[in-house]
Every structure is written in C-alpha cells, then in structure tokens.
Scaffold this active site. Structure first.
Site, PDB file in Angstrom:
ATOM      1  N   ASP A 171       0.842  -1.198   0.000  1.00  0.00           N
ATOM      2  CA  ASP A 171       0.000   0.000   0.000  1.00  0.00           C
ATOM      3  C   ASP A 171       0.883   1.256   0.000  1.00  0.00           C
ATOM      4  OD1 ASP A 171      -2.369  -1.724   0.465  1.00  0.00           O
ATOM      5  OD2 ASP A 171      -1.345  -2.078   2.363  1.00  0.00           O
ATOM      6  N   HIS A 210      -4.491  -3.530   6.668  1.00  0.00           N
ATOM      7  CA  HIS A 210      -4.327  -3.782   5.227  1.00  0.00           C
ATOM      8  C   HIS A 210      -5.694  -4.223   4.694  1.00  0.00           C
ATOM      9  CE1 HIS A 210      -3.075  -5.120   1.343  1.00  0.00           C
ATOM     10  NE2 HIS A 210      -3.567  -6.315   1.584  1.00  0.00           N
TER      11      HIS A 210
HETATM   12  P1  NAX Z   1      -2.342 -18.374  -3.673  1.00  0.00           P
HETATM   13  O1  NAX Z   1      -3.722 -18.873  -3.458  1.00  0.00           O
HETATM   14  O2  NAX Z   1      -1.760 -18.363  -5.044  1.00  0.00           O
HETATM   15  O3  NAX Z   1      -1.335 -19.199  -2.738  1.00  0.00           O
HETATM   16  C1  NAX Z   1      -1.606 -19.467  -1.403  1.00  0.00           C
HETATM   17  C2  NAX Z   1      -0.878 -20.745  -1.052  1.00  0.00           C
HETATM   18  O4  NAX Z   1      -1.008 -20.936   0.353  1.00  0.00           O
HETATM   19  C3  NAX Z   1      -1.452 -21.986  -1.750  1.00  0.00           C
HETATM   20  O5  NAX Z   1      -0.401 -22.688  -2.397  1.00  0.00           O
HETATM   21  C4  NAX Z   1      -2.047 -22.792  -0.596  1.00  0.00           C
HETATM   22  O6  NAX Z   1      -1.962 -24.180  -0.797  1.00  0.00           O
HETATM   23  C5  NAX Z   1      -1.146 -22.328   0.553  1.00  0.00           C
HETATM   24  N1  NAX Z   1      -1.705 -22.586   1.878  1.00  0.00           N
HETATM   25  C6  NAX Z   1      -2.994 -22.548   2.278  1.00  0.00           C
HETATM   26  N2  NAX Z   1      -3.084 -22.912   3.565  1.00  0.00           N
HETATM   27  C7  NAX Z   1      -1.829 -23.165   3.987  1.00  0.00           C
HETATM   28  C8  NAX Z   1      -1.273 -23.598   5.219  1.00  0.00           C
HETATM   29  N3  NAX Z   1      -2.051 -23.844   6.279  1.00  0.00           N
HETATM   30  N4  NAX Z   1       0.057 -23.772   5.306  1.00  0.00           N
HETATM   31  C9  NAX Z   1       0.846 -23.535   4.239  1.00  0.00           C
HETATM   32  N5  NAX Z   1       0.388 -23.148   3.024  1.00  0.00           N
HETATM   33  C10 NAX Z   1      -0.941 -22.955   2.910  1.00  0.00           C
HETATM   34  O7  NAX Z   1      -2.305 -16.919  -3.003  1.00  0.00           O
HETATM   35  P2  NAX Z   1      -1.296 -15.715  -3.259  1.00  0.00           P
HETATM   36  O8  NAX Z   1      -1.763 -14.917  -4.405  1.00  0.00           O
HETATM   37  O9  NAX Z   1       0.091 -16.223  -3.241  1.00  0.00           O
HETATM   38  O10 NAX Z   1      -1.621 -14.822  -1.960  1.00  0.00           O
HETATM   39  C11 NAX Z   1      -1.299 -15.269  -0.669  1.00  0.00           C
HETATM   40  C12 NAX Z   1      -1.932 -14.372   0.383  1.00  0.00           C
HETATM   41  O11 NAX Z   1      -1.437 -13.047   0.278  1.00  0.00           O
HETATM   42  C13 NAX Z   1      -3.452 -14.257   0.274  1.00  0.00           C
HETATM   43  O12 NAX Z   1      -4.017 -14.361   1.571  1.00  0.00           O
HETATM   44  C14 NAX Z   1      -3.650 -12.852  -0.255  1.00  0.00           C
HETATM   45  O13 NAX Z   1      -4.915 -12.318   0.095  1.00  0.00           O
HETATM   46  C15 NAX Z   1      -2.509 -12.132   0.425  1.00  0.00           C
HETATM   47  N6  NAX Z   1      -2.108 -10.833  -0.095  1.00  0.00           N
HETATM   48  C16 NAX Z   1      -1.675  -9.922   0.795  1.00  0.00           C
HETATM   49  C17 NAX Z   1      -1.220  -8.669   0.400  1.00  0.00           C
HETATM   50  C18 NAX Z   1      -0.739  -7.670   1.398  1.00  0.00           C
HETATM   51  O14 NAX Z   1      -0.396  -6.554   0.982  1.00  0.00           O
HETATM   52  N7  NAX Z   1      -0.655  -7.959   2.704  1.00  0.00           N
HETATM   53  C19 NAX Z   1      -1.243  -8.276  -1.039  1.00  0.00           C
HETATM   54  C20 NAX Z   1      -1.301  -9.440  -1.964  1.00  0.00           C
HETATM   55  C21 NAX Z   1      -2.201 -10.570  -1.519  1.00  0.00           C
HETATM   56  O15 NAX Z   1      -3.537 -10.225  -1.808  1.00  0.00           O
END
Ligand code: NAX
Length: 326
Positions: free
Chosen positions: A159, A187
């Site tokens: 952000d 966030h």
């Molecule tokens: P993806 O859905 O591509 O990848 C998430 C991964 O986490 C998957 O491979 C899934 O199998 C794994 N996972 C789920 N539960 C798990 C667990 N208990 N232990 C280990 N791995 C686990 O998501 P992606 O685009 O990489 O985003 C990841 C996270 O970042 C999401 O929650 C998203 O909302 C968040 N974000 C946060 C941002 C921020 O500024 N703080 C911005 C970008 C993003 O939106």
C-alpha cells in the site's frame, strides 16, 4: 563467508511465492553476499508443486542458495528460521462470510505461531502477508509467548509503494524523490494512506496537489487498488506483493534511510491512541534491526477519523478470533 540465513516461506506453491523464491535465492532481499537456505512450506497436497519449484531453483544454479527444504509440516519449516514470510492463507471462496474467513485463517496462524515459538531462531523476524494480514499476525504473536511481540509484523508496504507510485506520477517526480509516505491501520479498504508529512526534497508534497485530489482520488484509489488489479488481471496482486515483502524485510534488516521512514503493521504500544497490542500500520524507522514508531506527528481531524475507522475494524476482527488469542 557469512553464515547462511534460513528463510521460511509459507504458501510456497502459490502465486506470490513464485516470484519471491527466485528473487530471494538470487540475493534480492538480503544482499548479494548473503548465503541462504530456503525452507518452503505448503499444504501436503501441494507436494508435487513444491518438487517442481525445487527443480527450477536447482536449475538456476544460484551461488547463494545453499539448501532447499520442502515440507508440509510447520515444525520442519520453521526450524531455526531467521526470517519467516507467512504468505500462505485460505482465500475467500464464493458465499464465504468475512467471519468464516477470519476464523479459518485464524486456525492456520495459531498453529504457525506455536511452531515459531517452539522451533524458530530466537531472533526470528516474521512478516505476515496472508490475509487478513494484521489479525493473522496478532494470532501468531499471541500463540508465541516466548518470542518478543515486536518480532511479528504484517505487510502494508505494498500500500505504501502504491502511494509513492501514484504520487510520483501525479507530480511528475521519481519515486525516490518522495519521502515520508505513511499508511495507517489495517491492510484493508479502511487503511489510511496519508501524505500530510510527505516531502519532495524537504518541500511538503501537499502544497503541490489539490486537496480534492487527495480525498476523492488518491485515498480511495489506494484503498481499492487490490480490487482494481483483481478485476483487470482476474487474479490478485502477486509480483508487486512479492517485491513489497522483500522491501519490508530489507528495511527491517538494513534500516531505513536517514530522513525517511516506511510503513509497517506492528503491535501497537498505544501510540496515537491505538489500543495496545493491535497490529496496526504505523510510520516506522528502523535502526540496528529494531523498528520504532515515528512519534510526535500532528494528527488533524480528518486523519484522526480515518485512523479511528481502521482501528475499529481491527478491534472487530480481533473480537471474532478472541478464543484463539491465548
Ligand atoms: P495463492 O492462493 O496463489 O497461494 C496461497 C498458497 O497458500 C497456496 O499454495 C495454498 O496451498 C497455501 N496454503 C494454504 N493454507 C496453507 C497452510 N495452512 N500452510 C501452508 N500453506 C498454505 O495466493 P497468493 O496470491 O500467493 O496470496 C497469498 C496471500 O497473500 C493471500 O491471503 C492474499 O490475500 C494475500 N495478499 C496480501 C497482500 C498484502 O499486501 N498484505 C497483497 C497481496 C495478496 O492479496
């Protein structure tokens, strides 16, 4: 030769991690003289994807990459880790209530907080990226009583970077010419991107932009940027999130430049009237690996209202997951 640093990435089979692992292995986060060991965690069903990523990392022949551990077990992933990037989280599925999203993710971050408490290096630096990031960080922190709460942070650097970029385009300067951008709060869409203190070479940025532009375009567009990208791309921000995560850790390890600060969500110490313990984004300076909230900023009525709205949202999130906080 420096000792390798162990870096854990959770959600390592996901889209943000697909940028993170390669850039980190190349030296883009801790520097080009710092050997590293990657400890990659994802759900056991993602084992094949992690195997594929390991093969690609091997094929890059990175000189700094001393070892790669892939696992579905948090206890293994966090063993002796120096830096933990908690990216993995459960996404919101159609029809899911916000409350369900909070509680499902809370369970993940409770487990990971306990594993960090038990197995991580005592000096571990932890960044939560997975949403709802601030409250996930709070849960992990509360489940790790042997670590210092200040070791837990959540990401608002994306952000912050979005604010720098939008401002630089508006006034036609380079992003590096702007100092003291600030993001307060959660966030989420209640975050408050604040340019009251922003400067270009010691001159206030506010004098260069129309106040209406700040309230009608700048603030809402930064607050909604994630949703706008999702609409355009059909997927949430990934590469920009990975770069912001690396910026966050680089600032934490290397320090913030003199005369500037960055935005980080950290446990509140009560500064600016925010309830103690909430993981809230503040302007921070880092010295010797320790982050400190910038004190003494004047808060006008508009800012106070925006900051309070985000505080209230974070308190509501905290109240939903109360049972998991100890
Ligand atoms: P993806 O859905 O591509 O990848 C998430 C991964 O986490 C998957 O491979 C899934 O199998 C794994 N996972 C789920 N539960 C798990 C667990 N208990 N232990 C280990 N791995 C686990 O998501 P992606 O685009 O990489 O985003 C990841 C996270 O970042 C999401 O929650 C998203 O909302 C968040 N974000 C946060 C941002 C921020 O500024 N703080 C911005 C970008 C993003 O939106």
């Amino acid at each position: 030769m420096k000792q390798p640093q162990r870096i854990t990435i959770t959600g390592a089979a996901g889209q943000i991690a697909y940028t993170l692992v390669f850039k980190i292995a190349a030296g883009g986060m801790l520097g080009y003289d710092q050997p590293i060991i990657l400890q990659l965690l994802d759900l056991p069903v993602m084992k094949n994807v992690l195997e594929g990523i390991r093969m690609e990392l091997d094929d890059c022949a990175y000189p700094l990459l001393h070892d790669i551990i892939i696992t579905g077990d948090p206890d293994v992933a966090f063993k002796d880790t120096d830096i933990a990037l908690l990216v993995g989280a459960k996404p919101r599925s159609p029809g899911m209530e916000r409350k369900d999203l909070l509680t499902e993710n809370a369970a993940i971050f409770q487990t990971q907080g306990k594993a960090l408490n038990e197995y991580a290096s005592r000096d571990v630096k932890i960044l939560v990226v997975g949403n709802p990031a601030n409250t996930n960080a709070l849960i992990a922190m509360k489940n790790a009583p042997d670590l210092n709460p200040k070791q837990f942070t959540a990401m608002t650097r994306l952000d912050h970077n979005r604010g720098l970029s939008m401002l630089s385009k508006k006034i036609n300067v380079r992003v590096t010419d702007i100092q003291k951008m600030t993001v307060w709060g959660n966030h989420s869409s209640t975050q408050y991107p604040d340019i009251n203190y922003a400067e270009i070479n010691c001159e206030p940025v506010k004098s260069k932009v129309d106040p209406d532009w700040i309230t009608k375009e700048f603030i809402p567009q930064i607050q909604q940027r994630g949703a706008t990208i999702m609409k355009a791309r059909g997927k949430s921000s990934a590469a920009s999130a990975a770069f912001a995560a690396m910026d966050h850790i680089s600032s934490w390890v290397q320090g913030t430049p003199k005369g500037d600060w960055v935005s980080m969500a950290i446990p509140s110490d009560g500064s600016y009237g925010i309830s103690e313990g909430l993981v809230y984004s503040y302007p921070v300076r880092v010295t010797d690996g320790e982050h400190h909230i910038v004190q003494g900023l004047d808060i006008n009525d508009f800012s106070r209202q925006m900051m309070e709205d985000s505080r209230k949202e974070l308190e509501q999130e905290r109240d939903v997951v109360t049972s998991l906080l100890s």
